[in-house]
Design a protein around this motif. Structure first.
Motif, short mmCIF file in Angstrom:
data_model
loop_
_atom_site.label_atom_id
_atom_site.label_comp_id
_atom_site.label_asym_id
_atom_site.label_seq_id
_atom_site.Cartn_x
_atom_site.Cartn_y
_atom_site.Cartn_z
N ILE A 110 -4.83 91.32 -5.96
CA ILE A 110 -6.06 92.21 -5.20
C ILE A 110 -5.82 93.76 -5.51
CG2 ILE A 110 -6.80 93.05 -3.12
CD1 ILE A 110 -5.95 90.11 -2.04
N THR A 111 -4.34 94.12 -5.50
CA THR A 111 -4.02 95.65 -5.77
C THR A 111 -4.66 96.01 -7.34
OG1 THR A 111 -2.32 95.65 -4.14
CG2 THR A 111 -2.43 97.31 -5.98
N HIS A 112 -4.13 95.08 -8.18
CA HIS A 112 -4.41 95.36 -9.62
C HIS A 112 -6.12 95.31 -9.84
CE1 HIS A 112 -3.40 95.40 -13.90
NE2 HIS A 112 -4.66 94.47 -14.06
N ALA A 113 -6.65 94.35 -9.22
CA ALA A 113 -8.11 94.50 -9.33
C ALA A 113 -8.85 95.74 -8.74
CB ALA A 113 -8.84 93.10 -8.44
N ARG A 114 -8.33 96.02 -7.55
CA ARG A 114 -8.97 97.20 -6.92
C ARG A 114 -8.65 98.51 -7.88
NH1 ARG A 114 -7.28 96.06 -0.70
NH2 ARG A 114 -8.97 94.63 -0.14
N ALA A 115 -7.46 98.50 -8.52
CA ALA A 115 -7.28 99.72 -9.36
C ALA A 115 -7.80 99.51 -10.75
CB ALA A 115 -5.77 99.64 -9.73
N ASN A 116 -8.45 98.43 -11.17
CA ASN A 116 -9.10 98.24 -12.32
C ASN A 116 -10.58 97.49 -11.96
OD1 ASN A 116 -6.81 98.67 -14.76
ND2 ASN A 116 -5.84 97.47 -13.14
N PRO A 117 -11.20 98.11 -11.42
CA PRO A 117 -12.69 97.44 -11.10
C PRO A 117 -13.46 97.10 -12.52
CG PRO A 117 -12.76 99.73 -10.53
CD PRO A 117 -11.35 99.55 -11.18
N GLY A 118 -13.77 95.73 -12.34
CA GLY A 118 -14.80 95.15 -13.47
C GLY A 118 -13.84 94.80 -14.82
N ARG A 119 -12.32 95.12 -14.57
CA ARG A 119 -11.64 94.79 -16.01
C ARG A 119 -11.15 93.46 -15.91
NH1 ARG A 119 -8.63 100.14 -17.53
NH2 ARG A 119 -8.24 98.77 -19.52
N LEU A 120 -11.24 92.61 -15.03
CA LEU A 120 -10.48 91.29 -14.75
C LEU A 120 -11.77 90.45 -15.12
CD1 LEU A 120 -8.06 91.36 -11.95
CD2 LEU A 120 -7.47 91.63 -14.42
N SER A 121 -11.38 89.48 -15.98
CA SER A 121 -12.36 88.37 -16.04
C SER A 121 -11.81 86.99 -15.83
CB SER A 121 -13.06 88.41 -17.63
OG SER A 121 -11.94 88.07 -18.45
N TYR A 122 -12.57 86.22 -15.42
CA TYR A 122 -12.15 84.85 -14.89
C TYR A 122 -12.84 83.66 -15.54
CZ TYR A 122 -15.56 84.57 -10.99
OH TYR A 122 -16.68 84.55 -10.22
N GLY A 123 -12.59 82.59 -15.87
CA GLY A 123 -13.31 81.81 -16.49
C GLY A 123 -13.76 80.61 -15.45
N SER A 124 -14.73 79.77 -15.66
CA SER A 124 -15.31 78.80 -15.04
C SER A 124 -16.27 77.52 -16.05
CB SER A 124 -16.17 78.98 -13.83
OG SER A 124 -17.34 79.05 -14.22
N PRO A 125 -16.01 76.35 -15.40
CA PRO A 125 -16.98 75.13 -16.28
C PRO A 125 -18.55 75.70 -16.06
CG PRO A 125 -15.50 74.49 -14.49
CD PRO A 125 -15.30 75.75 -14.16
N GLY A 163 -16.96 73.68 -19.95
CA GLY A 163 -16.30 73.07 -19.24
C GLY A 163 -15.09 73.51 -18.96
N GLY A 164 -14.03 73.13 -17.97
CA GLY A 164 -12.61 73.52 -17.66
C GLY A 164 -11.69 73.76 -18.79
N GLY A 165 -11.69 72.76 -19.68
CA GLY A 165 -10.84 72.61 -20.65
C GLY A 165 -10.76 73.86 -21.67
N PRO A 166 -11.96 74.25 -22.06
CA PRO A 166 -12.16 75.35 -22.99
C PRO A 166 -11.85 76.62 -22.15
CG PRO A 166 -13.99 74.17 -23.33
CD PRO A 166 -13.32 73.40 -22.08
N ALA A 167 -12.08 76.90 -21.03
CA ALA A 167 -11.86 77.85 -20.29
C ALA A 167 -10.16 78.02 -20.03
CB ALA A 167 -12.43 78.14 -18.85
N LEU A 168 -9.86 77.09 -19.70
CA LEU A 168 -8.05 77.07 -19.61
C LEU A 168 -7.40 77.59 -21.06
CD1 LEU A 168 -7.34 74.02 -17.42
CD2 LEU A 168 -6.63 76.27 -17.01
N THR A 169 -8.12 76.87 -22.04
CA THR A 169 -7.45 77.27 -23.49
C THR A 169 -7.47 78.91 -23.57
OG1 THR A 169 -8.06 75.40 -24.32
CG2 THR A 169 -7.90 77.12 -25.96
N ASP A 170 -8.75 79.36 -23.22
CA ASP A 170 -8.94 80.97 -23.37
C ASP A 170 -8.03 81.67 -22.48
OD1 ASP A 170 -10.57 81.19 -25.63
OD2 ASP A 170 -12.30 81.91 -24.42
N LEU A 171 -7.72 81.22 -21.41
CA LEU A 171 -6.88 81.90 -20.19
C LEU A 171 -5.46 81.84 -20.83
CD1 LEU A 171 -6.24 82.98 -17.63
CD2 LEU A 171 -5.69 80.74 -16.87
N VAL A 172 -4.99 80.76 -21.71
CA VAL A 172 -3.42 80.74 -22.19
C VAL A 172 -3.43 81.75 -23.26
CG1 VAL A 172 -1.92 79.43 -23.45
CG2 VAL A 172 -3.31 78.42 -21.22
#
Length: 322
Positions: free
Chosen positions: A142-157, A185-194
């Motif tokens: 939460i602290t990091h996201a508030r200091a960096n608005p719009g710079r965190l990306s999260y994936g989903s299926p 799908g969740g698999g490709p998103a997890l691969t990109d997260l890693v």
């Protein structure tokens, strides 16, 4: 009297039942196609492939996995619902059966066009971050996201999945801005997260646990209402930051509308014989899935309730198709 009227009259007297049962062709008479509406590697695929061999042994016919991806599960669902309703085509579906119908113009109704077979399991999500991120707790995030608005990306299926809903509700509760990146799908998103192409994800436990156990991602919390047996040291998001926060994905077996009830009951029975034992429940729990079970009628009632609940959740979160 027309033939239909004669059969109806006989059925009323109970005389037609044995003849009608004898008239029905034996089932299954050929291999069963199990449609998985997401790519290999995700939770839906993992659960489907776990069930297929023992289900094939129980039915005396092979169970063929058919990954039909796209539209956050909608492509596979449409493929299933267009099939002949004889029980030879079934689908491992998830909560997006409903969300896609509510968010987009899909050519199906998630209740009227579906034969509910079994509410298999519920799967919570695990909030994980890339190992290179300087984030070790929900508070850090939460602290990091508030200091960096719009710079965190999260994936989903995909849009409307529980993974997406978890991210939207978390951002709303924390008052932060994050970029949602939908995948097939969740698999490709997890691969990109890693790989570091994403910073975080609220990944389904079944597909995310191997990455957690392999130290490929850093877990922060679970989205369930209570701590989970597969990761007892992980706090819930409700504990860590936002009381009342709880999101999970349901997994179920469906088919096209009109599958004969005896066939539906047989599929339900055989799958529950696999997952309903202590050993089966333990196996699914190890995969991050909590067995629900119940009858086809139980699942039909759940679908109606969940459609109302999901519609309200989408409105409250302000989710739109991107």
């Amino acid at each position: 009297m027309q033939r239909r009227g004669v059969l109806a009259a006989l059925a009323m007297s109970g005389l037609a039942a044995p003849a009608l049962l004898r008239a029905q062709p034996a089932w299954p008479s050929r291999p069963i196609r199990m449609v998985i509406p997401f790519p290999p590697g995700g939770t839906t695929d993992i659960l489907g492939r776990y069930l297929a061999p023992p289900l094939a042994a129980a039915l005396g016919q092979s169970v063929v996995i058919d990954n039909r991806t796209g539209g956050n599960g909608a492509v596979g669902v449409v493929e299933t619902l267009r099939a002949t309703p004889d029980g030879h085509t079934i689908c491992m579906s998830i909560s997006t059966l409903i969300t896609q119908a509510l968010l987009t113009r899909q050519p199906y109704h998630p209740i009227d066009d579906v034969t509910p077979i079994l509410h298999l399991a519920n799967v919570a999500n695990i909030l994980v971050v890339n190992n290179a991120m300087p984030i070790h707790s929900v508070a850090d995030l939460i602290t990091h996201a508030r200091a960096n608005p719009g710079r965190l990306s999260y994936g989903s299926p995909g849009i409307g999945s529980s993974v997406h809903l978890s991210g939207e509700l978390f951002a709303q509760a924390a008052g932060i801005q994050m970029v949602h990146v939908p995948y097939r799908g969740g698999g490709p998103a997890l691969t990109d997260l890693v790989a570091g192409n994403l910073q975080l994800m609220f990944g389904n436990a079944s597909s995310t646990l191997p990455f957690v156990r392999g130290d490929q991602v850093r877990p922060l919390a679970v989205t369930a209402a209570t701590r989970q047996a597969y990761a007892p040291d992980l706090p819930t998001i409700a504990e860590a930051a936002f009381p009342g926060f709880a999101v999970s994905e349901w997994y179920a077996m469906i088919g096209p509308a009109g599958i004969p009830p005896p066939v539906v009951e047989r599929i339900n029975h055989e799958i529950m014989a696999i997952v309903g034992t202590p050993e089966g429940r333990a196996k699914l729990l190890d995969l991050g899935a909590e067995v629900v079970g119940g009858t086809p009628a139980d699942f039909a009632a759940f679908l109606r309730t969940d459609m109302t609940r999901t519609e309200a959740l989408i409105r409250s979160a302000g989710i739109r198709v991107e």
